[in-house]
Design a protein around this motif. Structure first.
Motif, short mmCIF file in Angstrom:
data_model
loop_
_atom_site.label_atom_id
_atom_site.label_comp_id
_atom_site.label_asym_id
_atom_site.label_seq_id
_atom_site.Cartn_x
_atom_site.Cartn_y
_atom_site.Cartn_z
N THR A 296 0.88 -1.03 0.02
CA THR A 296 0.10 0.12 0.11
C THR A 296 1.04 1.56 -0.04
O THR A 296 0.74 3.15 -0.83
N PHE A 297 2.07 1.04 1.10
CA PHE A 297 2.18 2.38 1.11
C PHE A 297 3.96 2.79 0.14
O PHE A 297 3.56 3.77 -0.95
N TYR A 301 2.90 6.01 -2.30
CA TYR A 301 4.35 6.14 -3.16
C TYR A 301 4.84 6.31 -4.58
O TYR A 301 5.22 7.72 -4.42
N ASP A 302 4.35 5.92 -5.16
CA ASP A 302 4.92 5.75 -6.40
C ASP A 302 4.30 6.91 -7.08
O ASP A 302 4.48 7.36 -8.20
N SER A 303 2.81 7.10 -6.98
CA SER A 303 1.36 7.55 -7.46
C SER A 303 1.61 9.37 -6.34
O SER A 303 0.91 9.95 -6.88
N ASN A 304 3.04 9.89 -6.01
CA ASN A 304 3.18 11.02 -5.22
C ASN A 304 1.90 11.48 -4.71
O ASN A 304 1.62 12.58 -4.18
N ARG A 324 12.25 -2.92 5.41
CA ARG A 324 12.12 -2.59 4.41
C ARG A 324 11.11 -1.43 4.32
O ARG A 324 10.41 -0.99 3.99
N LEU A 325 10.33 -1.60 5.39
CA LEU A 325 9.39 -0.64 5.63
C LEU A 325 9.90 0.54 6.53
O LEU A 325 9.79 1.87 6.34
N LEU A 326 11.31 0.33 7.10
CA LEU A 326 12.19 0.97 8.61
C LEU A 326 12.69 2.08 7.22
O LEU A 326 12.34 3.25 7.41
N THR A 327 13.10 1.45 6.06
CA THR A 327 13.69 2.41 5.00
C THR A 327 12.87 3.28 3.81
O THR A 327 13.24 5.21 4.20
N ARG A 328 11.87 2.67 4.41
CA ARG A 328 10.48 3.37 3.49
C ARG A 328 10.07 4.73 4.78
O ARG A 328 10.19 5.70 3.88
#
Length: 514
Positions: A296-297, A301-304, A324-328
């Protein structure tokens, strides 16, 4: 004779045609009055077919009330039929507005027979159903003289209204009533910047701090500002609600098309412009929910699309979440809200008292007394005010001075315990209380008495300072963050059932303050 016969035959033919035409007209009129819709394919249903002259809204409300009785699963009714609206009737076709393509297809496949049956019970007319999306412009589809509501820009206005109704935002939380001080100024400024330019800067915005410091207030304020300034779709949820929605989607229900439920879940969380998710730390341990939130994130995110997250600790200390969540979470901006200092606590108290009839009786020294002795939590400040006002309503004093406030708040206020960046002072107090040395607390020794004292020291450092778990671990002998979390969780759990532990902590607090 021949001419006479031909004349007679022509007369008979003429009479025969006249009789046929007359009979045809009679049959046509009879058929028209019995089956008017078969004679004219386009027309408005007469008022008497609606049932007691009801308009669109009245008819549909009655329809929803009756069909709800026939549907055994409340979830099914609330998901598929409650969000519908009757736009109008064109001939024998009811034009019904739905919110999504999924809902449109699901109703067409599974509920049209039941819907026709219920509407027949009300109107005594068999109707077909035409489902249209709320986002479409329906003005040309409705018969002009059957339109009950203003249909100009209908799709857009209803879409905006729907977005605001389903945002879960609390309108009382705004930037105007958020009290700003040195300890929360950076977080507030960051939140305002995001509210003015969602999806363009600071994405994601990660706000963290201890409970009761105003994180939720700021998140709602962002959502309310965006909603009031644009038609963007804003959704506020807690991580617990996200987990509940996700696990509910996975639950099998024979009365519901689970494929459609899954698509509805994705539409709810991905077909939006702003996602605000509170208390992200509670995703820990929910591996499948973490995986779904990751996707979902990423899609948002990719759609701004703007993402706003809150937690009781920084991304560096959320070690139970996937890396991978923490990185984002670190891709955007992280903003810490610290416990309010004395000046901000006084300002918060004055603001909360503003407008109350008892406020004029409160001496300024009472505000300073509460600010000095209240724990560093805005909710506790509010609780102190409510308790003071309740006591005043019973006692009806001429003034509310420090003596009166002390009596009113007896047992409610604890000793002020916030110590700025001073783990060493806590370590000294704990070591002295248990007849140990500070080096014992930092050592690798794991005897019961030392381990017990060390866990209390770690717990007090985490709850009464603004240090990160990593820093606390370093101060207690370079211990791993998981050890720090375990110590904090264990003491927090045991303190409610272990009287001795509670007494020990209170005694150590007094020793630190004194």
């Amino acid at each position: 004779m021949l001419i006479s016969c031909l004349y007679t035959d022509k007369m008979d033919l003429f009479l025969w045609k006249s009789v046929c035409i007359t009979m045809f007209k009679k049959i046509f009129y009879i058929f028209y009055f019995i089956f008017p819709q078969s004679c004219f394919t386009i027309g408005v249903v007469k008022t008497e077919h609606r049932g007691d002259g009801m308009d669109n809204e009245q008819l549909w409300n009655k329809f929803l009330t009756q069909i709800q009785i026939k549907i055994l699963q409340p979830f099914s009714f609330n998901s598929w039929l409650k969000p519908t609206k009757l736009l109008g009737i064109n001939g024998n076709s009811c034009i019904v507005e739905v919110e999504s393509e999924f809902q449109k297809n699901f109703l067409a496949r599974n509920y049209t027979d039941l819907m026709s049956e219920v509407l027949y019970e009300i109107t005594n007319v068999n109707y077909d159903f035409e489902f249209v999306l709320k986002s479409d412009n329906h003005e040309e589809e409705l018969p002009q003289d059957d339109r009950v509501v203003e249909t100009k820009n209908l799709g857009k206005s209803l879409e905006i209204e729907h977005k605001k109704l389903n945002s879960n935002l609390n309108p009382k939380y705004t930037f105007d009533n958020f009290i700003v001080g040195d300890t929360n100024r950076f977080a507030c400024s960051s939140a305002q910047a995001v509210a003015e330019n969602p999806g363009k800067i600071y994405n994601p915005l990660f706000i963290y701090g201890k409970s009761g410091l105003g994180k939720t207030h700021l998140m709602h304020a962002i959502g309310n500002r965006i909603s009031s300034n644009s038609d963007k779709v804003v959704l506020y949820v807690t991580s617990s609600e996200f987990i509940a929605d996700f696990t509910g989607m996975l639950r099998k229900d024979k009365n519901v098309d689970n494929y459609e439920v899954m698509n509805n879940f994705k539409e709810k969380y991905r077909n939006i412009d702003v996602l605000i998710i509170d208390d992200i730390q509670f995703l820990a341990g929910a591996d499948k929910s973490q995986d779904e939130f990751f996707h979902t994130f990423t899609e948002l995110y990719d759609s701004n699309k703007q993402i706003i997250i809150s937690s009781d600790r920084s991304p560096d200390d959320l070690k139970l979440l996937e890396e991978r969540l923490l990185t984002r979470f670190r891709w955007g901006l992280t903003a810490n809200i610290y416990p309010p200092d004395f000046a901000l606590r006084c300002q918060i108290l004055r603001n909360k008292m503003m407008g109350h009839e008892v406020a004029k009786l409160v001496d300024d020294r009472v505000i300073e007394y509460i600010a000095s002795n209240c724990e560093n939590d805005v909710r506790q400040l509010e609780g102190a005010i409510n308790r003071l006002y309740a006591y005043a309503a019973i006692m009806v004093p001429n003034e509310i001075n420090v003596d009166f406030a002390t009596e009113a708040l007896k047992g409610f206020l604890g000793t002020s315990m916030y110590i700025t960046n001073n783990i060493q002072r806590i370590q000294r107090a704990v070591a002295e209380y248990f007849n140990l040395s500070v080096e014992d607390l930092k050592s690798k020794k794991r005897t019961a008495n030392i381990n017990y004292a060390r866990q209390i020291g770690i717990y007090l450092s985490q709850t009464t300072t603004d240090e990160t778990l990593v820093k606390i671990g370093l101060e207690f002998g370079n211990r791993d963050h998981s050890t720090v979390i375990h110590a904090c969780d264990k003491i927090a759990e045991d303190i409610n059932t272990n009287g001795k532990l509670k007494d020990d902590i209170e005694n150590i607090k007094n020793k630190i303050v004194n």
